[in-house]
Design an enzyme around this catalytic site. Structure first.
Site, PDB file in Angstrom:
ATOM      1  N   SER A 135     -46.534 -19.730  19.646  1.00  0.00           N
ATOM      2  CA  SER A 135     -45.650 -19.314  18.552  1.00  0.00           C
ATOM      3  C   SER A 135     -46.033 -17.896  18.161  1.00  0.00           C
ATOM      4  O   SER A 135     -47.151 -17.671  17.712  1.00  0.00           O
ATOM      5  CB  SER A 135     -45.797 -20.246  17.346  1.00  0.00           C
ATOM      6  OG  SER A 135     -45.366 -21.543  17.656  1.00  0.00           O
ATOM      7  N   LYS A 187     -48.355 -20.158   9.473  1.00  0.00           N
ATOM      8  CA  LYS A 187     -48.119 -18.960  10.285  1.00  0.00           C
ATOM      9  C   LYS A 187     -46.670 -18.890  10.746  1.00  0.00           C
ATOM     10  O   LYS A 187     -46.021 -17.838  10.634  1.00  0.00           O
ATOM     11  CB  LYS A 187     -49.040 -18.985  11.501  1.00  0.00           C
ATOM     12  CG  LYS A 187     -48.854 -17.811  12.453  1.00  0.00           C
ATOM     13  CD  LYS A 187     -49.337 -18.144  13.849  1.00  0.00           C
ATOM     14  CE  LYS A 187     -48.450 -19.203  14.468  1.00  0.00           C
ATOM     15  NZ  LYS A 187     -48.694 -19.437  15.888  1.00  0.00           N
ATOM     16  N   LYS A 222     -38.166 -20.814  17.163  1.00  0.00           N
ATOM     17  CA  LYS A 222     -39.311 -21.656  16.820  1.00  0.00           C
ATOM     18  C   LYS A 222     -39.698 -21.479  15.349  1.00  0.00           C
ATOM     19  O   LYS A 222     -39.965 -22.453  14.631  1.00  0.00           O
ATOM     20  CB  LYS A 222     -40.494 -21.312  17.726  1.00  0.00           C
ATOM     21  CG  LYS A 222     -41.821 -21.989  17.342  1.00  0.00           C
ATOM     22  CD  LYS A 222     -41.744 -23.502  17.429  1.00  0.00           C
ATOM     23  CE  LYS A 222     -43.007 -24.155  16.898  1.00  0.00           C
ATOM     24  NZ  LYS A 222     -43.931 -24.549  17.937  1.00  0.00           N
TER      25      LYS A 222
END
Length: 295
Positions: free
Chosen positions: A101, A245, A176
């Site tokens: 990611s 995050k 994502k």
């Protein structure tokens, strides 16, 4: 599977809780997998599964036609690929598949740098967690040139059940981040709904059952509330730090694009605060402790 595909060498960088089973699926599919991880135990496990462990990232990449990175963030991916010219031993025109990611704009820049070295980039982050990595049924969001994704698809299908083409390089990572924003917001909504109902006198399990039979149903109510949160096992396999995050990546992307998305901003702030309070390595379902303490 053809003998040509059987001979295809894949460098797999990052043999953690998800990377290890993904590498094993590639081995089972007939690929020649050479892997690297900082963990000696992870390297031994790859050897035991029929792959080959390298002592350095550079060694893993020598002669590979594909590289898969499954690492915590884009900064680490960049260092793994470009640090000490680790990718210099790859075959010319090799395809780098970043399944981590990462921030989409950083991914675009990485794609340009790799192109200057005669390499191609596909960003292909995944959804499904450790459970679906083990079963080989991950959902994959692939960004890049159609021809490059086409070439990478046999590898992607060896580890995933669905492969979605999202657009140019960087779009997979954007998708994502969006997915995890929606997922993380759903976790918070489900937890706050349960805490509200409990304060009024409703049974938490009953609340979840009704949500799952009504329009309030989401991924958190279906697969997280009873299984990990109400049971207090907190074992989903996905850390608070990773969720925070990814949602912050989505919030930063919105800011870059000049969008004011209040729900996204508040969700990112909540997960950042939970990470700071509980520790980034804690399971993300433990955020209920932060919500309870915050009240």
């Amino acid at each position: 599977m053809s003998s040509t595909l059987n001979a295809t060498r894949v460098a797999f960088i990052g043999l953690g809780a998800m990377g290890q089973p993904m590498a094993q699926h590639l081995i089972s599919a007939g690929f020649d997998v050479v892997g690297f991880d900082l963990s000696k135990e992870a390297r031994i496990k790859l050897d035991d599964a029929g792959g080959r462990a390298a002592e350095t990232i550079s060694d893993a990449m020598v002669g590979a036609s594909f590289v898969i990175t499954m690492l915590p963030n884009g900064k680490i991916v960049r260092e793994a690929l470009l640090g000490e010219n680790a990718c210099g031993g790859l075959k010319q025109n090799a395809v780098v598949i970043d399944m981590s990611s990462s921030a989409p704009n950083d991914t675009r820049e990485l794609g340009l740098e790799l192109a200057s070295r005669g390499l191609r980039l596909v960003d292909a982050p995944v959804s499904g967690g450790v459970k679906r990595a083990v079963s080989g049924t991950l959902t994959i969001m692939a960004g890049g040139e159609d021809a490059d994704i086409e070439e990478a698809e046999p590898l992607l299908k060896a580890v995933g059940q669905q492969v979605f083409r999202t657009g140019p390089v960087g779009s997979g990572h954007a998708m994502k981040a969006i997915n995890n924003f929606v997922s993380g917001a759903g976790v918070l909504a489900a937890i706050e709904g349960v805490l509200l109902g409990r304060a009024f006198g409703l049974e938490p399990a009953t609340i979840v059952d009704i949500l799952n039979s009504s329009s309030g149903k989401n991924n958190a109510t279906e697969v997280k509330m009873k299984q990990f949160i109400l049971s207090e096992t907190f074992g989903s396999g996905f850390a608070i730090g990773l969720m925070a995050k990814d949602i912050r990546i989505a919030a930063d992307l919105a800011k870059t694009l000049g969008l004011r998305l209040d729900a996204l901003a508040s969700t990112a702030d909540a997960w950042d605060a939970a990470q700071k309070a509980l520790g980034s390595s804690e399971d993300h379902t433990r955020i209920i402790r932060y919500v309870e303490d915050h009240n």
